[in-house]
Design a protein around this motif. Structure first.
Motif, PDB file in Angstrom:
ATOM      1  N   PRO A   1       0.822  -1.218   0.000  1.00 47.04           N
ATOM      2  CA  PRO A   1       0.000   0.000   0.000  1.00 47.04           C
ATOM      3  C   PRO A   1       0.855   1.267   0.000  1.00 47.04           C
ATOM      4  N   ALA A   2       0.486   2.222  -0.866  1.00 48.95           N
ATOM      5  CA  ALA A   2       1.264   3.453  -1.016  1.00 48.95           C
ATOM      6  C   ALA A   2       1.070   4.392   0.166  1.00 48.95           C
ATOM      7  N   ASN A   3      -0.137   4.405   0.742  1.00 46.83           N
ATOM      8  CA  ASN A   3      -0.460   5.331   1.835  1.00 46.83           C
ATOM      9  C   ASN A   3      -1.787   4.900   2.465  1.00 46.83           C
ATOM     10  N   ASP A   4      -2.317   5.738   3.348  1.00 48.56           N
ATOM     11  CA  ASP A   4      -3.512   5.376   4.102  1.00 48.56           C
ATOM     12  C   ASP A   4      -4.804   5.422   3.287  1.00 48.56           C
ATOM     13  N   THR A   5      -4.746   5.903   2.035  1.00 47.42           N
ATOM     14  CA  THR A   5      -5.965   5.932   1.215  1.00 47.42           C
ATOM     15  C   THR A   5      -6.264   4.578   0.581  1.00 47.42           C
ATOM     16  N   VAL A   6      -5.283   3.677   0.586  1.00 55.04           N
ATOM     17  CA  VAL A   6      -5.421   2.436  -0.177  1.00 55.04           C
ATOM     18  C   VAL A   6      -6.485   1.517   0.417  1.00 55.04           C
ATOM     19  N   GLU A   7      -6.439   1.270   1.719  1.00 55.36           N
ATOM     20  CA  GLU A   7      -7.390   0.334   2.322  1.00 55.36           C
ATOM     21  C   GLU A   7      -8.840   0.811   2.181  1.00 55.36           C
ATOM     22  N   PRO A   8      -9.147   2.102   2.427  1.00 55.89           N
ATOM     23  CA  PRO A   8     -10.529   2.551   2.198  1.00 55.89           C
ATOM     24  C   PRO A   8     -10.963   2.391   0.738  1.00 55.89           C
ATOM     25  N   PHE A   9     -10.042   2.625  -0.186  1.00 55.15           N
ATOM     26  CA  PHE A   9     -10.361   2.436  -1.608  1.00 55.15           C
ATOM     27  C   PHE A   9     -10.680   0.976  -1.892  1.00 55.15           C
ATOM     28  N   ILE A  10      -9.852   0.064  -1.383  1.00 59.54           N
ATOM     29  CA  ILE A  10     -10.081  -1.360  -1.617  1.00 59.54           C
ATOM     30  C   ILE A  10     -11.439  -1.786  -1.049  1.00 59.54           C
ATOM     31  N   GLU A  11     -11.745  -1.317   0.153  1.00 53.39           N
ATOM     32  CA  GLU A  11     -13.021  -1.669   0.779  1.00 53.39           C
ATOM     33  C   GLU A  11     -14.203  -1.130  -0.016  1.00 53.39           C
ATOM     34  N   ALA A  12     -14.093   0.119  -0.479  1.00 51.62           N
ATOM     35  CA  ALA A  12     -15.172   0.732  -1.266  1.00 51.62           C
ATOM     36  C   ALA A  12     -15.351   0.020  -2.600  1.00 51.62           C
ATOM     37  N   PHE A  13     -14.233  -0.372  -3.206  1.00 55.10           N
ATOM     38  CA  PHE A  13     -14.314  -1.053  -4.497  1.00 55.10           C
ATOM     39  C   PHE A  13     -14.950  -2.430  -4.336  1.00 55.10           C
ATOM     40  N   ARG A  14     -14.555  -3.142  -3.295  1.00 54.39           N
ATOM     41  CA  ARG A  14     -15.161  -4.453  -3.030  1.00 54.39           C
ATOM     42  C   ARG A  14     -16.670  -4.321  -2.820  1.00 54.39           C
ATOM     43  N   ALA A  15     -17.063  -3.303  -2.068  1.00 55.87           N
ATOM     44  CA  ALA A  15     -18.483  -3.104  -1.775  1.00 55.87           C
ATOM     45  C   ALA A  15     -19.269  -2.786  -3.042  1.00 55.87           C
ATOM     46  N   GLU A  16     -18.651  -2.040  -3.964  1.00 57.82           N
ATOM     47  CA  GLU A  16     -19.334  -1.608  -5.183  1.00 57.82           C
ATOM     48  C   GLU A  16     -19.375  -2.714  -6.237  1.00 57.82           C
TER      49      GLU A  16
END
Length: 352
Positions: A256-271
């Motif tokens: 992960p490049a920074n702290d934005t990665v995990e929320p992005f992954i979670e949002a993408f999985r949900a969508e």
């Protein structure tokens, strides 16, 4: 705020365009749910350039003539992006390509293309890193190259690699787009003494090359660039054949490049009920880069967005922290992703 997507949604490299559409649509959904940009909703106009450079140019011409279009995301590929540049420049509308990596997209000769930007790194950086990786991480003294000589993307990667690699190029062979039988050229390569096979090209041919190479008993490491980054490559090659394969990527959940990665992954999985890809992430960043440019200039005017993108500094994206350089290329980290049985098994971050 009207944003156009000019993407490869059908045709030979539709895998890239459809992934990038999904990434942008997720970003726009989030942006609009949070109140839009400067209080205005983002409206996407989605067009298919059919994986054809001429069609990409036509899409750019038609869309930039429409009132209210303030920015374009795409095309995904280098050739299609280059074809769109004249019409985009004429209309003075900024374009951000998520994955057009050819160096000449942003700089033509000595002239910077004023309205053209990217969220990805460029081919010269990928080629240099792959050359270093082959020599230092894979201890390759001799490299075989099997490259696509019909693609600006692959030619740029080949040249950058050869300019950096300090070992011996044992053999260099070529293929062309849509080729499916690589037996003859792989037989020739197999008879050569080499440590690593370098395949600069897109996933359609790379998957078949990997499959045929492994079935012929070529078991040396195979390396490539971000064109490998599509699930269809694994399907074409058969996952059992995709081990000791490495490619340069813009994003990996393993690094992960920074702290934005995990929320992005979670949002993408949900969508979308699946894991996000490099191309999903690059397009998501492209949309948020445009948002950052609009907010920095306090204006959604095309000229203001162009200025904001050219001065983008310390943008925290899911593919890395981005500062735009004087040539409209993002200064950001790169990830070399390793595959075992078709699954990501390693990710080594390389800083610029």
């Amino acid at each position: 705020i009207k944003i156009v997507l000019n993407l490869e949604l059908s045709g030979g490299v539709a895998g890239y365009g459809t992934q990038e559409r999904d990434g942008v649509e997720l970003a726009v959904k989030q942006i609009n749910e949070e109140g839009g940009i400067l209080g205005k909703e983002v409206e996407l106009v989605i067009k298919d350039n059919k994986s054809e450079p001429n069609e990409a140019a036509t899409v750019a011409a038609n869309l930039t003539e429409n009132d209210g279009v303030v920015a374009i995301i795409g095309p995904a590929t280098s050739g299609a992006t280059k074809a769109a540049i004249p019409n985009v420049t004429r209309a003075q509308v900024p374009l951000v390509t998520p994955s057009g990596t050819d160096d000449s997209i942003t700089v033509n000769g000595d002239a910077v293309q004023e309205y053209i930007f990217r969220s990805c790194f460029q081919d010269s950086f990928q080629g240099v890193i792959l050359a270093k990786y082959a020599a230092e991480a894979l201890n390759a003294e001799n490299v075989a190259i099997l490259g696509d000589n019909s693609s600006d993307y692959a030619i740029g990667l080949t040249n950058a690699f050869k300019g950096e690699y300090t070992g011996n190029i044992a053999v260099e062979e070529n293929f062309t787009k849509d080729q499916t039988d690589f037996q003859a050229v792989l037989t020739k390569i197999k008879s050569t003494d080499f440590d690593v096979l370098y395949v600069p090209g897109y996933y359609e041919e790379a998957g078949l090359i990997i499959k045929q190479a492994r079935e012929m008993g070529i078991d040396q490491p195979i390396i490539g660039a971000d064109g490998f980054g599509d699930e269809k490559m694994i399907q074409l090659a058969d996952a059992a054949n995709v081990s000791d394969v490495y490619y340069t990527g813009h994003f990996s959940a393993l690094a992960p490049a920074n702290d934005t990665v995990e929320p992005f992954i979670e949002a993408f999985r949900a969508e979308y009920s699946k894991e996000p890809s490099t191309f999903n992430a690059l397009a998501y960043d492209a949309m948020y880069m445009i948002k950052a440019a609009i907010e920095a200039e306090d204006s959604a005017d095309s000229i203001a967005i162009t200025k904001g993108l050219s001065e983008l500094t310390d943008f925290v994206g899911v593919t890395g922290n981005i500062t735009m350089d004087e040539n409209h290329n993002p200064k950001k980290s790169l990830v070399v992703i390793g595959l075992t049985d078709g699954k990501e098994s390693s990710a080594d971050t390389v800083n610029p």
